[in-house]
Design a protein around this motif. Structure first.
Motif, short mmCIF file in Angstrom:
data_model
loop_
_atom_site.label_atom_id
_atom_site.label_comp_id
_atom_site.label_asym_id
_atom_site.label_seq_id
_atom_site.Cartn_x
_atom_site.Cartn_y
_atom_site.Cartn_z
N ALA A 62 38.22 31.53 5.45
CA ALA A 62 38.93 31.74 4.18
C ALA A 62 38.75 33.14 3.63
O ALA A 62 39.67 33.77 3.14
CB ALA A 62 38.47 30.70 3.16
N ASN A 63 37.52 33.66 3.71
CA ASN A 63 37.32 35.01 3.17
C ASN A 63 37.21 36.05 4.29
O ASN A 63 36.65 37.12 4.11
CB ASN A 63 36.09 35.06 2.25
N GLY A 64 37.75 35.70 5.46
CA GLY A 64 37.75 36.65 6.57
C GLY A 64 36.35 37.01 7.02
O GLY A 64 36.10 38.12 7.49
N TYR A 65 35.43 36.07 6.90
CA TYR A 65 34.04 36.30 7.30
C TYR A 65 33.43 37.49 6.60
O TYR A 65 32.54 38.13 7.13
CB TYR A 65 33.93 36.45 8.83
N SER A 66 33.89 37.79 5.41
CA SER A 66 33.36 38.95 4.73
C SER A 66 32.43 38.58 3.59
O SER A 66 31.90 39.42 2.90
CB SER A 66 34.50 39.82 4.18
N GLY A 67 32.21 37.28 3.35
CA GLY A 67 31.27 36.91 2.30
C GLY A 67 29.86 37.25 2.72
O GLY A 67 29.57 37.36 3.91
N ILE A 68 28.96 37.47 1.74
CA ILE A 68 27.60 37.75 2.15
C ILE A 68 26.61 36.68 1.74
O ILE A 68 25.42 36.93 1.63
CB ILE A 68 27.10 39.14 1.68
N ASN A 69 27.10 35.45 1.51
CA ASN A 69 26.18 34.33 1.31
C ASN A 69 25.75 33.87 2.69
O ASN A 69 26.14 32.81 3.16
CB ASN A 69 26.88 33.20 0.53
N PHE A 70 24.91 34.70 3.33
CA PHE A 70 24.53 34.42 4.71
C PHE A 70 23.73 33.14 4.81
O PHE A 70 23.72 32.48 5.84
CB PHE A 70 23.72 35.58 5.28
N ASP A 71 22.99 32.83 3.75
CA ASP A 71 22.12 31.66 3.81
C ASP A 71 22.87 30.35 3.65
O ASP A 71 22.26 29.30 3.59
CB ASP A 71 21.04 31.76 2.72
N ARG A 72 24.16 30.43 3.55
CA ARG A 72 24.96 29.20 3.39
C ARG A 72 24.44 28.38 2.22
O ARG A 72 24.28 27.16 2.32
CB ARG A 72 24.95 28.35 4.68
N VAL A 73 24.18 29.06 1.12
CA VAL A 73 23.65 28.37 -0.05
C VAL A 73 24.77 27.60 -0.72
O VAL A 73 25.81 28.14 -1.05
CB VAL A 73 23.05 29.38 -1.05
N ASN A 74 24.53 26.33 -0.95
CA ASN A 74 25.55 25.51 -1.61
C ASN A 74 24.85 24.58 -2.58
O ASN A 74 24.54 23.44 -2.24
CB ASN A 74 26.34 24.73 -0.56
N ILE A 75 24.57 25.08 -3.76
CA ILE A 75 23.85 24.28 -4.75
C ILE A 75 24.87 23.73 -5.74
O ILE A 75 25.59 24.50 -6.39
CB ILE A 75 22.82 25.15 -5.49
N ARG B 17 30.21 47.60 11.59
CA ARG B 17 30.32 46.14 11.47
C ARG B 17 29.75 45.65 10.16
O ARG B 17 30.00 44.53 9.74
CB ARG B 17 29.62 45.45 12.64
N GLN B 18 28.95 46.51 9.51
CA GLN B 18 28.42 46.10 8.22
C GLN B 18 29.45 46.30 7.13
O GLN B 18 29.29 45.81 6.02
CB GLN B 18 27.21 46.96 7.85
N SER B 19 30.50 47.04 7.46
CA SER B 19 31.47 47.38 6.43
C SER B 19 32.22 46.15 5.98
O SER B 19 32.46 45.22 6.73
CB SER B 19 32.44 48.41 7.00
N ARG B 20 32.62 46.13 4.71
CA ARG B 20 33.35 44.97 4.19
C ARG B 20 34.84 45.09 4.48
O ARG B 20 35.62 44.26 4.08
CB ARG B 20 33.15 44.88 2.67
N ASP B 21 35.23 46.19 5.16
CA ASP B 21 36.65 46.42 5.37
C ASP B 21 37.01 46.05 6.80
O ASP B 21 36.69 46.78 7.73
CB ASP B 21 36.92 47.91 5.10
N PRO B 22 37.68 44.91 7.02
CA PRO B 22 37.93 44.45 8.39
C PRO B 22 38.82 45.38 9.19
O PRO B 22 38.73 45.44 10.41
CB PRO B 22 38.59 43.08 8.20
N SER B 23 39.68 46.14 8.57
CA SER B 23 40.60 46.96 9.35
C SER B 23 39.91 48.16 9.97
O SER B 23 40.41 48.76 10.92
CB SER B 23 41.76 47.43 8.47
N VAL B 24 38.71 48.49 9.45
CA VAL B 24 37.99 49.64 9.97
C VAL B 24 37.70 49.47 11.46
O VAL B 24 37.89 50.37 12.26
CB VAL B 24 36.66 49.83 9.21
N ILE B 25 37.24 48.28 11.84
CA ILE B 25 36.86 48.03 13.23
C ILE B 25 38.06 48.26 14.14
O ILE B 25 37.97 48.97 15.14
CB ILE B 25 36.38 46.58 13.40
#
Lengths: 299, 562, 322
Positions: free
Chosen positions: B474-487, C38-46
């Motif tokens: 949904a967010n293009g794998y760009s979210g940074i809730n890496f810990d999958r926190v779901n409280i 890959r740390q970038s938040r911008d997917p088109s960069v890759i």
């Protein structure tokens, strides 16, 4: 050059004359006083390190956070480190990895190098040349650089460290063995063996190998010494043994910033251990060279 | 070959020398460093050298290569004007309108949209004389929002438009209400000169340093690998610098840096509080003053993957929190400089006022560990580790290399976890792999790294703990809730912190969030990494640490003592 | 002579080429050229960067492209700093070359002097001391020795005697604001040079001593002595000159080892040279710097080997006739 076919009896014996009995070898080795001292010290060190679970004053990794680093004292002969662990114990436990890596690299590198070098030297021709050019490849980029890249790529477990270090070190012994085999190949007894139909492996193993014993033995010690130093350098830089596994090298890396502080003893001791170990190994190497090749003919 | 006893004797002597030397360790200096900041007056003129332990990779503050905080410390703060500074008010760090602005920006809601009106100080000019105008605001905002290689667009991506009714007024309209709007045009980015950069390749023009400035200093030179030199900006409209020149010398080696300070080669140091640096400080540095500040934005924590065994169970996570003595760890790490209390909240101290130390209840309590684990169906196996259904409570902690203090922290944790019955292994990785692949894909069980807040606003929390920020299609794998926190129930509270413009309401929400986080233990905060500043008594002026902008935030007030 | 040199150069070229291909594949396999992005938040960069750098092409194709760039002077852009790689490497070469130059000069002179003295005064106390020290020198981990040197020769004297400055410096090659060849420079050089060359001095002096002893006991020297040639002349003109050939070879070959020691030395003494560049690039996975770096160093080593071979041929005419 050959003046005729040697007698069968001579061919059956793998001797060129200098390969003496074991007793004679030991006598010559013992005559080299430093080699003797080196052997004793090294054996003690090996026992102390590998027997650390029984010998060391403290258990491995026994932290005492409240204590922290303290200078050498009667309760902790070499002091304590940043986490309050007895430094002498930690050094002994760490020695297991440093020594093991050193020995195994030497073993693997010498085995591979001897095999390759012997084949290249005996077979000769294009194949032999090709193999030697291959070793050239290894020599033109600085070992540290190759090692660092390789370890980054393959991970830094002790096994990969041994494999990667061996992968670089075998080339030296290969060259030496090859040139020795080349010169031995000209000798009469080899020629004779060939004539009577001995197979190549038999010639290599039964006839060549004993004459290479001197070089091999010395090289094992040289390779051990350099492997220990290279491993400690790599661990110091951060590419070798990774925490929480300890080796003398990465203990030095933790202590490098302590120059000028009272905790500088944390820097002295691992280095001293490395120095003493490598000195002993070098002395043993010298002793071996003396024992196996007193006239310095092969080396 | 050596056959003579003489040689052996010489060898023994050499070895003995070294052993003896180790016994006579260096004496600790009698003078200890002071620990307050009684300011000496500063005179005009003179130059100083400051030791910098990290060289920035590049000076393009907006781009993907500007990850090093030292770049901000030594070049960005001094040359790029910001809308909001971070200043201490009533003992708390808060954003405060800077001298770039002619007063606090006004926030209004028109037609359901939040608008922020910035009035620029009429005296504000760039170093070439061009007045700083609203065009610069517009340029910067759009560069960040629309730029192709910007690392972090949060906040700016919600900007709908920037209008410039007159050269000294800029109006920013947000698509959705953004409570942390004060970080816009601040927080490491600032305002860039449109008349110099617009239409050109900003990255190319800035990355190796630049000669323009909107702050008190100008970058005179950047000798890669060696130093950065700053000189005063004559056109600066605020307090002009006392000093004629400041050189930042890059000294990466700790011992060398401290020696340089002791011998007067450098006049100040801002060492990261590694154990060897703290040993150096403890050994004593004559003729220096120091300041230690536990109020920072750097939180070191163990992050747990809430979706993966064994941390998919709340009881296990709570038990983990009770297995370690976090105060003892902090004391061992930073006790030397007087910092010995663990971090008790995911709101770092720099975010003054938010949160309420909800993690205090988690102290070392092996009985609680036992009751929680057995209650969850675990039992100790033959080696003394917890096991459930044949699987051991064993986990790998992902960590980044190159930080010796972190290595030691991990060793302490490993030992304490073992005593409590958890088997922890360490897996070293690189930032690229960790944040680029492992974490977004959830291929980890736990990680130890630092959460960094650079601005006194809770910018990181939603991104870290909101369930919609879990990296997914949904967010293009760009979210940074890496810990999958779901409280359950946490998301709306975090939303309120983000969007409610009423500060009191936000603070109330933050306290609620803190409690919820402490109950669910999605991660365990360990220590707030303190800041340490050391400077020679030869320096005068108001010298102090600013956890957001770095210790050189007021370099224009530094000078040689009168 | 020329033919010999040319022949050697031609033989070396394919090796360097193969080495560069192997290194290319190895480095690309180990490090992700787009790692940082890959740390970038911008997917088109890759996607954009993959296209621009041609990373979707086959490996041999990429290698040839890269090689072409390398040979024409376009070494790419660093993923760490965004700077031009060639400029970075050239800039890093300068401090490194200084260290190598002074290091070899120092090591050759000291090792040479020790060899000659030890061989001439064989079995004297001095000889035994030197031999003992050279044993220690070979067994030392150089980086540890460097740190100990800093402690004893810079830090402790300053502390004990209360000096403002340590007698020998250990950060970089110049103090802030200084440049050029002056006392400040020398004070900065001493410790790094000793650290870098200690192992070499130790092994060269052992080797040189053995070589000198061989020469001193050889027939032509015995003849010269019988003829009544003065002692000093024998030592310098005959014995030393004839042990020169193997000595020079060993020096040139070992010089290649210096590059390895550089990495640690520059790290300890904060010198912004090739060693530091390597470490910085390795730690951040900066492929674009690593490859040219390795090639440059490989070429340098090949040149060293060539110098070894050629100078051996010059000094020992028998070799050329092979």
């Amino acid at each position: 050059m050959s003046t005729g076919i040697a007698s069968v009896a001579e061919v059956a014996e793998p001797a060129v004359g200098e390969v003496s009995g074991t007793r004679e070898l030991l006598r010559r080795f013992a005559h080299h006083r430093l080699a003797l001292v080196g052997s004793v010290v090294l054996v003690l060190l090996v026992i102390a390190c590998f027997g650390a679970p029984w010998i060391a004053p403290a258990k491995q990794g026994a932290q005492d956070l409240a204590l922290g680093p303290t200078s050498p004292s009667w309760s902790h002969l070499l002091g304590t480190d940043q986490l309050g662990r007895d430094y002498l114990s930690e050094l002994l436990y760490a020695g297991r990895i440093s020594l093991a890596i050193g020995f195994f690299v030497a073993l693997v590198a010498t085995t591979v190098g001897t095999a390759v070098g012997a084949v290249a030297g005996y077979v000769g021709g294009v194949v032999g040349e090709a193999i030697m050019r291959l070793t050239d490849l290894f020599l033109i980029v600085p070992a540290i650089a190759i090692l660092a890249v390789a370890l980054k790529g393959l991970g830094s477990s002790p096994v990969t460290i041994v494999l990667v270090l061996s992968g670089i070190s075998w080339t030296y012994i290969a060259r030496v063995v090859r040139s020795q085999v080349l010169s031995l190949s000209e000798k009469e007894f080899i020629e004779a063996a060939r004539v009577i139909g001995a197979s190549t492996p038999r010639i290599l193993v039964r006839h060549m190998l004993p004459n290479l014993a001197g070089i091999i033995a010395v090289n094992i010690s040289l390779a051990t010494a350099s492997a220990i130093i290279i491993e400690s350098t790599l661990s110091f830089l951060g590419f070798g043994v990774q925490p929480p596994r300890t080796s003398w090298g990465n203990m030095l890396s933790q202590a490098s910033g302590l120059v000028g502080t009272p905790q500088v003893y944390l820097l002295y001791f691992p280095g001293l251990f490395i120095l003493v170990t490598v000195l002993c190994v070098n002395f043993i190497g010298d002793g071996l060279r003396d024992a196996l090749d007193p006239q310095g003919r092969q080396l | 070959m050596l056959r003579s006893p003489r040689a052996s004797a010489v060898l023994a002597a050499v070895a003995g020398l070294l052993l003896v030397a180790s016994a006579c360790s260096s004496n600790s200096s009698a003078n200890s460093s002071g620990s307050e900041t009684t300011a000496t007056a500063a005179r005009n003129g003179g130059s100083i050298v400051i030791g910098a332990e990290q060289e920035p990779d590049c000076a393009d503050w907006l781009g993907t290569c500007a990850g090093s905080i030292w770049g901000n410390y030594i070049m960005q703060i001094e040359t790029v004007p910001s809308a909001f500074d971070t200043r201490k008010v009533n003992g708390k760090w808060v954003p405060q309108a800077s001298d770039l602005l002619a007063g606090d920006p006004t926030v209004a809601t028109t037609g359901g949209k939040q608008t922020i009106t910035y009035k620029i100080n009429p005296k504000a000019v760039w170093s070439d004389g061009t007045p700083i105008s609203s065009a610069d605001f517009a340029y910067t905002a759009l560069q960040v929002r629309d730029g192709k290689d910007i690392f972090d667009k949060s906040g700016y991506s919600d900007i709908e438009k920037v209008t410039t009714p007159d050269p000294k007024t800029a109006v920013v309209t947000m698509k959705t209400p953004y409570a942390s709007w004060r970080q816009l045009f601040s927080n490491g980015y600032g305002v860039l000169p449109a008349h110099i950069l617009k239409g050109k390749n900003r990255d190319a023009l800035m990355k190796d340093g630049y000669t323009w400035s909107g702050g008190p200093w100008i970058i005179q030179s950047w000798k890669r690998g060696t130093s950065v030199t700053l000189v005063p900006n004559d056109k600066y409209w605020g307090t002009k610098p006392h000093l004629d020149k400041v050189t930042f010398q890059f000294i990466t080696d700790t011992a060398a840096a401290f020696q340089a300070l002791k011998s007067g080669q450098v006049d100040a140091l801002y060492p990261s509080p590694q154990l060897d640096a703290l040993s150096q400080i403890k050994a004593g540095i004559p003729d220096t003053k120091s300041q230690v500040d536990p109020v920072t934005g750097n939180l070191e924590a163990i992050w747990l993957n809430n979706a993966k065994f064994p941390f998919d169970s709340q009881s296990v996570r709570q038990a983990l929190a009770y297995s370690i003595d976090r105060d003892a760890i902090t004391k061992r790490l930073f006790g030397v400089i007087g910092v010995d209390k663990a971090a008790q909240s995911f709101f770092t101290p720099i975010i003054g006022g938010f949160g309420e130390s909800a993690f205090q209840k988690y102290t070392l309590d092996l009985d609680k560990v036992k009751s929680l684990m057995t209650g969850d169906g675990w039992a100790k196996d033959s080696s003394g580790y917890w096991a459930k259904g044949g699987k051991r409570a064993s986990f790998a902690v992902e960590t980044l290399a190159g930080n010796k203090r972190r290595d030691l922290t991990l060793q302490i944790l490993q030992a304490q976890f073992k005593t409590a019955g958890f088997q922890m292994t360490i897996h070293e990785t690189t930032p690229a792999t960790l944040f680029g692949k492992t974490a977004p894909n959830g291929d980890f069980q736990a990680g130890l790294y630092t959460l960094i807040d650079t601005f006194p606003e809770p910018l990181n929390l939603s991104a870290t703990f909101k369930s919609s920020a879990i990296p997914s299609k949904a967010n293009g794998y760009s979210g940074i809730n890496f810990d999958r926190v779901n409280i359950p129930g946490l998301d709306p509270v975090l939303d309120q912190i983000d969007s409610d413009v009423d500060q009191t309401q936000r603070v109330e929400a933050s306290k609620k969030a803190d409690q919820m986080l402490a109950d669910a233990v999605p991660a365990i905060p360990i220590d707030d990494v303190p800041n340490v500043l050391l400077w020679s008594t030869r320096l005068g002026g108001e010298i102090s640490i600013n956890p957001s902008e770095g210790p050189f935030w007021n370099l224009n007030e530094w000078g040689l003592a009168k | 002579m020329i033919a010999y040199t040319v022949r050697r150069i031609l033989l070396s070229a394919p090796i360097v080429l193969i080495a560069s291909f192997v290194l290319f594949v190895a480095v690309r396999a180990t490090f992700d050229p787009l790692g940082k992005l890959r740390q970038s938040r911008d997917p088109s960069v890759i996607h954009r960067e993959t296209e621009r750098l041609g990373l979707n092409k086959s490996v041999p194709e990429q290698f040839l492209l890269w090689l072409k760039g390398f040979l024409t002077g376009d070494w790419g852009v660093s993923s760490r700093t965004g700077g031009d790689v060639r400029a970075m490497i050239l800039q890093a070469l300068w401090p490194t070359l200084q260290l190598i130059f002074w290091g070899i000069l120092f090591a050759v002179i000291i090792a040479g002097l020790i060899s000659i003295y030890s061989a001439v005064k064989q079995y004297s106390l001095a000889d035994h001391t030197m031999t003992a020290l050279s044993y220690v020198g070979i067994a030392l981990p150089a980086f540890w020795f460097g740190l100990v040197l800093i402690q004893f020769l810079a830090v402790m004297p300053r502390q004990q005697f209360g000096w403002a400055n340590p007698p020998l410096y250990f950060v970089g090659l110049h103090s802030a604001g200084q440049s050029g060849f002056n006392l400040d420079y020398v004070r900065h050089l001493v410790l790094p040079v000793i650290t870098l060359t200690i192992t070499l001095v130790a092994s060269w002096s052992r080797f040189g001593r053995a070589s000198m002893l061989d020469a001193l006991s050889s027939e032509y020297v015995r003849t010269a002595r019988a003829k009544g040639v003065p002692r000093r002349r024998i030592i310098l003109r005959h014995a030393a000159r004839n042990s020169l050939a193997p000595f020079v070879t060993v020096v040139a070959l070992d010089a290649a080892l210096l590059f390895g020691g550089l990495v640690v030395t520059e790290q300890i003494y904060s010198i912004p040279g090739m060693g530091r560049l390597f470490l910085d690039s390795l730690l951040t996975g900066d492929v674009f710097v690593l490859l040219p770096w390795m090639l440059v160093v490989a070429c340098a080593v090949v040149v060293c080997n060539l110098i070894a071979d050629v100078s051996y041929a010059i000094l020992d005419p028998r070799v050329r006739l092979r």
